[in-house]
Design a protein around this motif. Sequence first.
Motif, PDB file in Angstrom:
ATOM      1  N   ARG A 159       0.804  -1.227   0.000  1.00  0.00           N
ATOM      2  CA  ARG A 159       0.000   0.000   0.000  1.00  0.00           C
ATOM      3  C   ARG A 159       0.840   1.282   0.000  1.00  0.00           C
ATOM      4  NH1 ARG A 159      -0.690  -2.350   5.004  1.00  0.00           N
ATOM      5  NH2 ARG A 159       0.121  -1.201   6.805  1.00  0.00           N
ATOM      6  N   ASP A 160       2.078   1.203   0.523  1.00  0.00           N
ATOM      7  CA  ASP A 160       2.922   2.403   0.540  1.00  0.00           C
ATOM      8  C   ASP A 160       3.553   2.679  -0.821  1.00  0.00           C
ATOM      9  OD1 ASP A 160       2.380   2.778   3.215  1.00  0.00           O
ATOM     10  OD2 ASP A 160       4.137   1.668   3.897  1.00  0.00           O
ATOM     11  N   GLU A 161       3.454   1.732  -1.748  1.00  0.00           N
ATOM     12  CA  GLU A 161       4.089   1.881  -3.064  1.00  0.00           C
ATOM     13  C   GLU A 161       3.094   2.115  -4.186  1.00  0.00           C
ATOM     14  OE1 GLU A 161       6.831  -1.241  -4.052  1.00  0.00           O
ATOM     15  OE2 GLU A 161       7.189  -1.734  -1.942  1.00  0.00           O
ATOM     16  N   ILE A 162       1.828   1.801  -3.955  1.00  0.00           N
ATOM     17  CA  ILE A 162       0.865   1.820  -5.045  1.00  0.00           C
ATOM     18  C   ILE A 162      -0.368   2.643  -4.670  1.00  0.00           C
ATOM     19  CG2 ILE A 162       1.590  -0.452  -5.876  1.00  0.00           C
ATOM     20  CD1 ILE A 162      -0.914  -1.601  -4.539  1.00  0.00           C
ATOM     21  N   ASP A 163      -1.153   2.965  -5.677  1.00  0.00           N
ATOM     22  CA  ASP A 163      -2.467   3.583  -5.482  1.00  0.00           C
ATOM     23  C   ASP A 163      -3.500   2.468  -5.647  1.00  0.00           C
ATOM     24  OD1 ASP A 163      -4.856   4.933  -5.505  1.00  0.00           O
ATOM     25  OD2 ASP A 163      -4.159   6.542  -6.827  1.00  0.00           O
ATOM     26  N   CYS A 164      -4.079   2.025  -4.548  1.00  0.00           N
ATOM     27  CA  CYS A 164      -4.995   0.890  -4.585  1.00  0.00           C
ATOM     28  C   CYS A 164      -6.216   1.145  -5.461  1.00  0.00           C
ATOM     29  CB  CYS A 164      -5.443   0.534  -3.170  1.00  0.00           C
ATOM     30  SG  CYS A 164      -4.104  -0.067  -2.116  1.00  0.00           S
ATOM     31  N   ARG A 165      -6.550   2.421  -5.682  1.00  0.00           N
ATOM     32  CA  ARG A 165      -7.711   2.741  -6.510  1.00  0.00           C
ATOM     33  C   ARG A 165      -7.538   2.272  -7.949  1.00  0.00           C
ATOM     34  NH1 ARG A 165      -7.938   9.041  -5.156  1.00  0.00           N
ATOM     35  NH2 ARG A 165      -5.703   8.653  -5.508  1.00  0.00           N
ATOM     36  N   HIS A 166      -6.294   2.092  -8.376  1.00  0.00           N
ATOM     37  CA  HIS A 166      -6.039   1.635  -9.742  1.00  0.00           C
ATOM     38  C   HIS A 166      -6.499   0.192  -9.956  1.00  0.00           C
ATOM     39  CE1 HIS A 166      -2.600   4.794 -10.291  1.00  0.00           C
ATOM     40  NE2 HIS A 166      -3.802   5.327 -10.300  1.00  0.00           N
ATOM     41  N   TYR A 167      -6.743  -0.530  -8.873  1.00  0.00           N
ATOM     42  CA  TYR A 167      -7.073  -1.951  -8.986  1.00  0.00           C
ATOM     43  C   TYR A 167      -8.509  -2.257  -8.559  1.00  0.00           C
ATOM     44  CZ  TYR A 167      -2.019  -2.052  -9.292  1.00  0.00           C
ATOM     45  OH  TYR A 167      -0.720  -1.817  -9.671  1.00  0.00           O
ATOM     46  N   THR A 168      -9.318  -1.198  -8.446  1.00  0.00           N
ATOM     47  CA  THR A 168     -10.713  -1.373  -8.014  1.00  0.00           C
ATOM     48  C   THR A 168     -11.495  -2.268  -8.965  1.00  0.00           C
ATOM     49  OG1 THR A 168     -10.700   0.811  -6.966  1.00  0.00           O
ATOM     50  CG2 THR A 168     -12.840  -0.170  -7.442  1.00  0.00           C
ATOM     51  N   ALA A 169     -11.278  -2.102 -10.253  1.00  0.00           N
ATOM     52  CA  ALA A 169     -12.024  -2.889 -11.241  1.00  0.00           C
ATOM     53  C   ALA A 169     -11.693  -4.379 -11.133  1.00  0.00           C
ATOM     54  CB  ALA A 169     -11.730  -2.382 -12.648  1.00  0.00           C
ATOM     55  N   ILE A 170     -10.435  -4.679 -10.857  1.00  0.00           N
ATOM     56  CA  ILE A 170     -10.048  -6.085 -10.711  1.00  0.00           C
ATOM     57  C   ILE A 170     -10.728  -6.688  -9.494  1.00  0.00           C
ATOM     58  CG2 ILE A 170      -8.126  -7.650 -10.249  1.00  0.00           C
ATOM     59  CD1 ILE A 170      -6.346  -5.828 -11.895  1.00  0.00           C
ATOM     60  N   ARG A 171     -10.747  -5.927  -8.409  1.00  0.00           N
ATOM     61  CA  ARG A 171     -11.403  -6.448  -7.206  1.00  0.00           C
ATOM     62  C   ARG A 171     -12.892  -6.681  -7.447  1.00  0.00           C
ATOM     63  NH1 ARG A 171     -13.954  -6.052  -2.406  1.00  0.00           N
ATOM     64  NH2 ARG A 171     -12.831  -6.945  -0.611  1.00  0.00           N
ATOM     65  N   ALA A 172     -13.518  -5.794  -8.175  1.00  0.00           N
ATOM     66  CA  ALA A 172     -14.939  -5.947  -8.467  1.00  0.00           C
ATOM     67  C   ALA A 172     -15.192  -7.236  -9.250  1.00  0.00           C
ATOM     68  CB  ALA A 172     -15.442  -4.738  -9.242  1.00  0.00           C
ATOM     69  N   ARG A 173     -14.309  -7.561 -10.174  1.00  0.00           N
ATOM     70  CA  ARG A 173     -14.456  -8.802 -10.938  1.00  0.00           C
ATOM     71  C   ARG A 173     -14.298 -10.021 -10.034  1.00  0.00           C
ATOM     72  NH1 ARG A 173     -16.532  -8.194 -16.172  1.00  0.00           N
ATOM     73  NH2 ARG A 173     -15.870  -6.134 -16.905  1.00  0.00           N
ATOM     74  N   LEU A 174     -13.330  -9.980  -9.147  1.00  0.00           N
ATOM     75  CA  LEU A 174     -13.111 -11.109  -8.243  1.00  0.00           C
ATOM     76  C   LEU A 174     -14.303 -11.301  -7.314  1.00  0.00           C
ATOM     77  CD1 LEU A 174      -9.366 -10.508  -7.275  1.00  0.00           C
ATOM     78  CD2 LEU A 174     -10.256 -12.300  -8.788  1.00  0.00           C
ATOM     79  N   LYS A 175     -14.851 -10.189  -6.829  1.00  0.00           N
ATOM     80  CA  LYS A 175     -16.007 -10.273  -5.935  1.00  0.00           C
ATOM     81  C   LYS A 175     -17.218 -10.839  -6.667  1.00  0.00           C
ATOM     82  CE  LYS A 175     -18.779  -7.580  -2.679  1.00  0.00           C
ATOM     83  NZ  LYS A 175     -19.009  -6.229  -2.094  1.00  0.00           N
ATOM     84  N   ALA A 176     -17.425 -10.421  -7.903  1.00  0.00           N
ATOM     85  CA  ALA A 176     -18.553 -10.933  -8.680  1.00  0.00           C
ATOM     86  C   ALA A 176     -18.417 -12.429  -8.936  1.00  0.00           C
ATOM     87  CB  ALA A 176     -18.650 -10.171 -10.003  1.00  0.00           C
ATOM     88  N   ARG A 177     -17.208 -12.870  -9.207  1.00  0.00           N
ATOM     89  CA  ARG A 177     -16.971 -14.306  -9.412  1.00  0.00           C
ATOM     90  C   ARG A 177     -17.310 -15.088  -8.153  1.00  0.00           C
ATOM     91  NH1 ARG A 177     -11.507 -15.694 -12.525  1.00  0.00           N
ATOM     92  NH2 ARG A 177     -11.537 -17.182 -10.824  1.00  0.00           N
ATOM     93  N   ARG A 178     -16.901 -14.549  -7.001  1.00  0.00           N
ATOM     94  CA  ARG A 178     -17.185 -15.225  -5.736  1.00  0.00           C
ATOM     95  C   ARG A 178     -18.686 -15.351  -5.511  1.00  0.00           C
ATOM     96  NH1 ARG A 178     -16.427 -12.153  -0.158  1.00  0.00           N
ATOM     97  NH2 ARG A 178     -18.238 -11.154  -1.109  1.00  0.00           N
TER      98      ARG A 178
END
Length: 315
Positions: free
Chosen positions: A99-118
């Motif tokens: 988290r100290d190296e990246i902007d987590c907001r850039h990966y929101t779409a990926i998380r949404a896909r993983l959550k939908a799959r679950r």
Amino acid sequence: MSYRLDLSQPLEDETRRIALEQIARARRALAEAPPVEAIHELRKRCKKIRALLRLVRSALGKRYARENRRFRDLARQVSGWRDEQVLLETFDALLAHYRDEIDCRHYTAIRARLKARRERTLADELVGEGKGGEGKGGEGKVGSEGAVDTAALEAALDEARQAVLGWRLKGPQRDAWQAGLAMTYRRLDDAGETAAEEGSVVALHEWRKRVKYHRYHCELLRSLWKAPLTVRAEEAHRLSDLLGEDHDLAMLAAALDDADMQRISAERRQALGSLVARRRLSLQRSAMPLGTRLAAESPKALSKRFKRYRRALPS
């Protein structure tokens, strides 16, 4: 009682007791816990029973293969949703680590896909009581569309309980666990060497499975010498956690290539893949020396040591 053999008691009685306790805990979780916890509990209890079976496999004879298959297949019935849940947890843990190296907001779409799959998998697998049909052979464990019926899982556990009541150990029981301990440790040693040589996802995962069985054997045999075997079990647990996280990350990397991820920009997927690779390398660098220490003895030497522990116990 705890997941530990009381070696002052007949081994056959203790084997049945522990298996029945694990079944009861899984049954209670299915009846009372939320689906997330229930699935986790069921899988964990099945793994512990399979470790117990491996410890006494030589004394169980032909029954071993049938009972091991029973609990393996029972856990597999709910593996799909659990795998998807782990992917989401792994994603969150990976982003938290960097988290100290990246902007987590850039990966929101990926998380949404993983959550939908679950959520899709959960809807497919847990159809609820009374909605499942009969699977092959009329066992009633698999629904008409391949979904797992929680009521059928409870029935399968009840069936397993009846089978455990009939478990019998052949031959002298006092030291019947020694052959299973030696065989499992030998396979741990071999799997560790293969993982170090190949470094493949398959080899590392196989190593982890062997580590977990050895960990459970140390827990089961704690009455031989509580303090050192507790520490050994804890270190094996730590190693299995490192290897488990590595495997989960490998599955996350594979998921990034799935069809439902193709709408995410290649740049974002590649960036996450780079984080996965970095983290896996770090985990493997921690796991290898720990594994070397855990398997420092030859299988023959470890077997002799545990036999001496047994002889030192009061009659």
